[in-house]
Design an enzyme around this catalytic site. Structure first.
Site, mmCIF file in Angstrom:
data_model
loop_
_atom_site.group_PDB
_atom_site.id
_atom_site.type_symbol
_atom_site.label_atom_id
_atom_site.label_comp_id
_atom_site.label_asym_id
_atom_site.label_seq_id
_atom_site.Cartn_x
_atom_site.Cartn_y
_atom_site.Cartn_z
ATOM 1 N N GLY A 272 -4.956 -33.004 -19.032
ATOM 2 C CA GLY A 272 -5.031 -34.272 -19.766
ATOM 3 C C GLY A 272 -6.229 -34.276 -20.705
ATOM 4 N N ASP A 273 -7.314 -33.673 -20.269
ATOM 5 C CA ASP A 273 -8.506 -33.602 -21.119
ATOM 6 C C ASP A 273 -8.245 -32.709 -22.329
ATOM 7 O OD1 ASP A 273 -9.757 -35.171 -19.200
ATOM 8 O OD2 ASP A 273 -10.484 -33.424 -18.094
HETATM 9 O O1 RIB Z 1 -9.876 -34.192 -15.600
HETATM 10 C C1 RIB Z 1 -10.403 -33.169 -14.799
HETATM 11 C C2 RIB Z 1 -11.835 -33.459 -14.475
HETATM 12 O O2 RIB Z 1 -11.898 -34.617 -13.682
HETATM 13 C C3 RIB Z 1 -12.535 -32.395 -13.680
HETATM 14 O O3 RIB Z 1 -13.139 -31.417 -14.483
HETATM 15 C C4 RIB Z 1 -13.504 -33.189 -12.809
HETATM 16 O O4 RIB Z 1 -14.842 -32.923 -13.067
HETATM 17 C C5 RIB Z 1 -13.165 -34.650 -13.064
HETATM 18 O O5 RIB Z 1 -14.010 -35.250 -13.963
#
Ligand code: RIB
Length: 326
Positions: A272-273
């Site tokens: 998602g990031d």
């Molecule tokens: O979205 C994944 C992230 O969620 C991980 O890297 C963890 O650190 C949390 O922030």
């Protein structure tokens, strides 16, 4: 005001965590002790998204809070390696941490220890107003204090930038003030259902969300963010895009789906990031292109990130994406 000089510039305000990851056949159940394979690496939704934006080709500033410890030093080293313009508040609190389990299907569960991330203040965000003024897109999540996210979006909006909110994690509350300052929201299924219910919408089952018909899903999105665009990321089911009436961002339709990329996922942590960082970079690079083009780019970028283990470390580059998908 934002102008052509801001093109290609992204600012991410958010968290950095040191991720402690165990890969194991199945996610642990209450009372179970299991053996898994351990590794550690950089994470935090903010840092993952900033790394993704930078690797997708945007000039990216990252505003965060770090402890004066090994985790903080790791963040500084990695930010320099990726050419991130790091604006870090140095805190007495330890750098944020996350405990992550990843199962054989690449699914995960995550617990975070906010540490220094909780110290990221609106005042510190204000010290970096120039970075927000220079950004085409400001991106934030909910692993840092709400008031700091609001300060960042208010400043970016005043400067004519676009605001992109990833309302994650699902248990974090976003206030009306933050929603009012949000142009585009990008929840996953769980976050969408949690945030919608908090905003007075229906109680929906995250597992059934992808199966709803498009008109119903669009109506729910309109309840979440009446004035803006919503992109629900749906894992293997791709994503669903919903625009407000009269604000189609160059798209032909008010709502539509985008299929997931054909990839062999081994670890979905940070997917998602990856999507958010790539979407921010694409929007910043070419603000006048159709929104759907940017979403397709972000879907492919996120897909590629799942073929490697880890969070920030798994982000592909723009060149890798173009080599793979053309
Ligand atoms: O979205 C994944 C992230 O969620 C991980 O890297 C963890 O650190 C949390 O922030």
């Amino acid at each position: 005001m934002s102008n052509s000089a801001n093109k290609g510039r992204v600012v991410v305000v958010g968290s950095f965590n040191v991720d402690h990851v165990w890969a194991l056949p199945a996610l642990p159940r209450p009372g179970e002790t299991l053996a898994g394979t351990y590794h550690t690496g950089p994470g935090g939704k903010g840092f993952n998204q900033a790394t993704a934006a930078a690797r997708a080709g945007a000039a990216t500033a990252f505003v965060c809070a770090l402890g004066d410890d090994a985790g903080g030093r790791l963040a500084r080293e990695l930010a320099a390696g990726d050419g991130l313009d790091l604006r870090a508040l140095r805190c007495a609190e330890p750098t944020g941490t996350a405990g992550i389990y990843v199962d054989a299907d690449g699914r995960n569960t995550i617990v975070i220890g906010p540490g220094a991330n909780a110290e990221l203040s609106p005042a510190f965000v204000g010290e970096h107003a120039a970075a927000l003024d220079a950004a085409q897109v400001a991106l934030t999540q909910l692993e840092t204090p709400l008031e700091s996210a609001i300060a960042a979006f208010a400043r970016a909006r005043d400067a004519g930038g676009s605001t992109l909110l990833n309302p994650a994690p699902a248990d974090a509350v976003a206030s009306d003030a933050l929603w009012a300052l949000t142009d585009i929201a990008t929840p996953n299924e769980t976050e969408f259902c949690a945030q919608l219910q908090r905003r007075g919408g229906d109680a929906l089952d995250p597992d059934a969300l992808a199966g709803l018909d498009d008109a119903a899903l669009h109506a729910h999105c309109r309840r979440l963010l009446a004035h803006g665009s919503v992109v629900i990321t749906l894992g293997k089911s791709g994503c669903f895009v919903s625009h407000a009436d009269g604000a189609l961002r160059g798209d032909a339709q008010a709502f539509y789906r985008v299929a997931a990329a054909a990839v062999k996922a081994i670890d979905t942590t940070g997917a998602g990031d990856a999507f958010n960082g790539a979407l921010a970079a694409a929007l910043a690079r070419d603000p006048d292109a159709a929104f759907g083009e940017h979403v397709r780019y972000a879907v492919r970028f996120a897909g590629l990130s799942t073929e490697r283990a880890g969070a920030a470390a798994a982000m592909p580059s723009d060149a890798e994406l173009r080599a793979r998908f053309g």
